[in-house]
Design a protein around this motif. Structure first.
Motif, PDB file in Angstrom:
ATOM      1  N   ASN A  89     -26.963  10.472 -45.552  1.00 41.03           N
ATOM      2  CA  ASN A  89     -26.298   9.216 -45.861  1.00 41.03           C
ATOM      3  C   ASN A  89     -24.954   9.566 -46.498  1.00 41.03           C
ATOM      4  N   PRO A  90     -23.839   9.142 -45.879  1.00 45.32           N
ATOM      5  CA  PRO A  90     -22.535   9.577 -46.375  1.00 45.32           C
ATOM      6  C   PRO A  90     -22.285   9.299 -47.856  1.00 45.32           C
ATOM      7  N   ALA A  91     -22.584   8.111 -48.326  1.00 43.13           N
ATOM      8  CA  ALA A  91     -22.331   7.789 -49.736  1.00 43.13           C
ATOM      9  C   ALA A  91     -23.142   8.698 -50.656  1.00 43.13           C
ATOM     10  N   GLY A 112     -11.702  -1.097 -42.804  1.00 45.02           N
ATOM     11  CA  GLY A 112     -11.324  -2.459 -42.468  1.00 45.02           C
ATOM     12  C   GLY A 112     -12.301  -3.043 -41.467  1.00 45.02           C
ATOM     13  N   ASP A 113     -13.337  -2.288 -41.153  1.00 45.02           N
ATOM     14  CA  ASP A 113     -14.285  -2.668 -40.123  1.00 45.02           C
ATOM     15  C   ASP A 113     -15.286  -3.686 -40.666  1.00 45.02           C
ATOM     16  N   SER A 122     -20.531  -0.709 -47.014  1.00 50.78           N
ATOM     17  CA  SER A 122     -19.377   0.168 -47.121  1.00 50.78           C
ATOM     18  C   SER A 122     -19.703   1.445 -47.892  1.00 50.78           C
ATOM     19  N   VAL A 123     -19.375   2.568 -47.284  1.00 47.03           N
ATOM     20  CA  VAL A 123     -19.565   3.856 -47.945  1.00 47.03           C
ATOM     21  C   VAL A 123     -18.715   3.909 -49.199  1.00 47.03           C
ATOM     22  N   SER A 124     -17.464   3.495 -49.090  1.00 47.86           N
ATOM     23  CA  SER A 124     -16.575   3.573 -50.255  1.00 47.86           C
ATOM     24  C   SER A 124     -17.066   2.692 -51.395  1.00 47.86           C
ATOM     25  N   GLN A 125     -17.610   1.516 -51.081  1.00 48.29           N
ATOM     26  CA  GLN A 125     -18.137   0.650 -52.142  1.00 48.29           C
ATOM     27  C   GLN A 125     -19.283   1.332 -52.881  1.00 48.29           C
TER      28      GLN A 125
END
Length: 142
Positions: A89-91, A112-113, A122-125
């Motif tokens: 899992n990326p995050a 932006g997807d 969102s991974v960044s979130q």
């Protein structure tokens, strides 16, 4: 203040923009730069067992290329980098890497997807919420 900076990359066009920010931050602070690319293993959930290995190998090669490309750009600025490719899992992998490598700052892009934000998450979130260090995010319109 920032001695070790992590730049997680997915190899997208936007990641090249984010790489410029991460490289500039590292160069300005004379910091070590780590580049991480994570193969999202959720991509394997719908595959037949006989296709999993081939797809995993292709995705890992793409991830390695993304990490190596960012490292080459950093080398152009005189920076040495540490690159890594991971699967999961990326995050979770990004946060784990930040903890293990004793990272001081994460510089990453936001998506932006709409599909990713609404369906996958969102991974960044997730990284912003869970990271043990500050996270600088770079939006897709930068």
């Amino acid at each position: 203040m920032y001695e070790t900076i992590l730049f997680p990359t997915d190899g997208s066009d936007h990641a090249a923009t984010v790489a410029a920010h991460a490289i500039d931050a590292a160069a300005t602070r004379d910091a070590a730069l780590h580049v991480l690319s994570v193969v999202d293993d959720r991509a394997f959930l719908v595959l037949d067992d006989d296709r999993v290995e081939r797809v995993r190998d292709d995705l890992e090669a793409t991830a390695r290329e993304a990490a190596d490309d960012a490292a080459a750009r950093a080398a152009d600025r005189g920076l040495e980098t540490t690159t890594a490719v991971d699967t999961g899992n990326p995050a979770e992998r990004i946060v784990d890497y930040a903890e293990t490598a004793d990272v001081d700052l994460i510089v990453m892009g936001t998506s932006g997807d709409e599909y990713e934000r609404n369906v996958v998450g969102s991974v960044s979130q997730r990284v912003v919420r869970e990271a043990p260090v500050p996270v600088t995010t770079v939006g897709p319109d930068v």
